[in-house]
Each structure stands twice: as C-alpha cells, then as structure tokens.
Design an enzyme around this catalytic site. Structure first.
Site, short mmCIF file in Angstrom:
data_model
loop_
_atom_site.label_atom_id
_atom_site.label_comp_id
_atom_site.label_asym_id
_atom_site.label_seq_id
_atom_site.Cartn_x
_atom_site.Cartn_y
_atom_site.Cartn_z
N GLN A 35 36.82 28.74 36.75
CA GLN A 35 37.66 29.90 37.03
C GLN A 35 37.84 30.75 35.77
O GLN A 35 37.86 31.98 35.83
CB GLN A 35 39.03 29.45 37.58
CG GLN A 35 39.92 30.60 38.03
CD GLN A 35 39.38 31.33 39.25
OE1 GLN A 35 38.68 30.74 40.07
NE2 GLN A 35 39.68 32.61 39.38
N ALA A 56 41.89 35.57 40.47
CA ALA A 56 43.04 34.86 39.94
C ALA A 56 42.80 34.49 38.48
O ALA A 56 41.67 34.22 38.07
CB ALA A 56 43.29 33.59 40.73
N SER A 61 44.24 30.09 40.58
CA SER A 61 43.36 30.30 41.72
C SER A 61 43.60 29.27 42.80
O SER A 61 43.69 28.07 42.51
CB SER A 61 41.89 30.22 41.30
OG SER A 61 41.08 30.27 42.46
N HIS A 63 41.44 28.41 44.69
CA HIS A 63 40.21 27.62 44.74
C HIS A 63 40.36 26.33 43.93
O HIS A 63 39.63 25.38 44.14
CB HIS A 63 39.02 28.44 44.24
CG HIS A 63 38.56 29.46 45.23
ND1 HIS A 63 37.76 29.14 46.30
CD2 HIS A 63 38.81 30.78 45.34
CE1 HIS A 63 37.52 30.23 47.02
NE2 HIS A 63 38.16 31.24 46.46
N ASP A 70 35.69 30.39 50.31
CA ASP A 70 35.18 31.70 50.71
C ASP A 70 34.01 31.46 51.65
O ASP A 70 33.13 30.67 51.36
CB ASP A 70 34.68 32.48 49.48
CG ASP A 70 35.80 32.82 48.52
OD1 ASP A 70 36.96 32.87 48.95
OD2 ASP A 70 35.49 33.02 47.33
N GLU A 119 40.95 40.17 51.57
CA GLU A 119 39.77 39.31 51.43
C GLU A 119 39.54 38.57 52.74
O GLU A 119 40.01 37.45 52.93
CB GLU A 119 39.97 38.28 50.30
CG GLU A 119 40.05 38.89 48.91
CD GLU A 119 39.91 37.86 47.80
OE1 GLU A 119 39.87 36.65 48.10
OE2 GLU A 119 39.83 38.27 46.63
N HIS A 122 38.27 34.84 52.54
CA HIS A 122 38.95 33.80 51.76
C HIS A 122 39.96 33.08 52.67
O HIS A 122 40.99 33.65 53.02
CB HIS A 122 39.64 34.48 50.57
CG HIS A 122 40.45 33.57 49.68
ND1 HIS A 122 40.11 33.30 48.38
CD2 HIS A 122 41.61 32.91 49.90
CE1 HIS A 122 41.03 32.51 47.83
NE2 HIS A 122 41.95 32.25 48.74
ZN ZN Z 1 38.29 33.14 47.45
#
Ligand code: ZN
Length: 153
Positions: A35, A56, A61, A63, A70, A119, A122
């Site tokens: 990240q 982020a 994030s 993630h 995603d 998004e 996401h």
């Molecule tokens: Zn994402």
C-alpha cells in the site's frame, strides 16, 4: 483475503456466472508495504491532494483488512477505473453483492461521507445482515455505524 470473505466471494462469482456475468478479482489483500508503494506512486504522479481522493494512505486501506477486493469483468476492461461504472458487471454487483455479504463501499454521491470518489468495483465484506441493510437503505458503512462525519465541506 480472509477465509470468510474469500468463501463469500466465490459464491458471488458463481452466482454472477449463472447470470452470464463473468467477474474476476483485480486486487484483494494488500500488505502495508504494498500500500505504501502504491500510495507513493500516486502521489508522485498526481500530487497528495488528488491521490487522497482515490487512494488510502498506508495503514488506512481497507485492502489491508483482507475483507475487501476490487472486482472487474474477466476481460479486465476498465479494471478499477471510472469507466467500470455502467458496465453490466458493475450493475450486477450493485444489484446483488449484498446477497453474498458485500457492499459497494464507496457509492456514487457519497463522496463527502466516505471521503472517496465513487468506486463501483471496490467491494467490502460486512456479512449478509449488514450488507442488506446498508444496500436497501442506500447508506454508507459510516452511516450504518452512526459515525457519519463529513470529511469535506
Ligand atoms: Zn479497492
């Protein structure tokens, strides 16, 4: 991804396939260092202000939670890009993700609440009950948890 989210994602992909929509994961779990690299690259390219609207900061994030991924069509077209909005894959996700415990984490028109631009690719695993509630009420996770604090005025 964490097992609970990975299992739910497999169900979601299978269900989409039944409807003739072929989805694939583009980016799932990210480590802190990954990240950091991503964010720094965006800052180099677009500057901090722009980067903060779509990426982020390291440590922030979703993630990094292992609950977020995603998604795009298997053709990879518009993967994690704004042209993904309006595709049949995006529409399917918006209509059905909640049935498998996922939400579109950063919906259109909620930028001032989430702090992120729209998004449609996401998705975040929150479990079926919360996902259904959030989706049917057309709210964000921030609003669901009652902590909606506008990030911009
Ligand atoms: Zn994402």
């Amino acid at each position: 991804m964490r097992k609970v989210a990975a299992d739910a994602l497999k169900e979601l992909f299978d269900a989409a396939k039944q409807d003739g929509v072929y989805l694939a994961g583009v980016s799932g779990y990210r480590s802190e260092s990954r990240q950091t690299t991503l964010y720094n690259n965006y800052v180099d390219r677009d500057g901090v202000k722009a980067a903060d609207t779509y990426s982020a900061r390291p440590g922030h994030s979703e993630h990094q939670t292992g609950l977020t991924i995603d998604v795009s069509g298997t053709d990879g077209k518009c993967a994690a890009e704004s042209c993904f909005a309006g595709t049949k894959e995006a529409k399917w996700l918006a209509d059905h993700a909640y049935e498998y415990g996922f939400i579109i984490r950063y919906p259109e028109g909620k930028e001032s609440i989430t702090g992120y631009k729209y998004e449609p690719w996401h998705i975040r695993y929150v479990g079926k009950d919360i996902a259904e509630d959030v989706t049917k009420k057309d709210i964000t996770l921030e609003q669901y948890f009652g902590s909606a604090v506008p990030v911009s005025k």
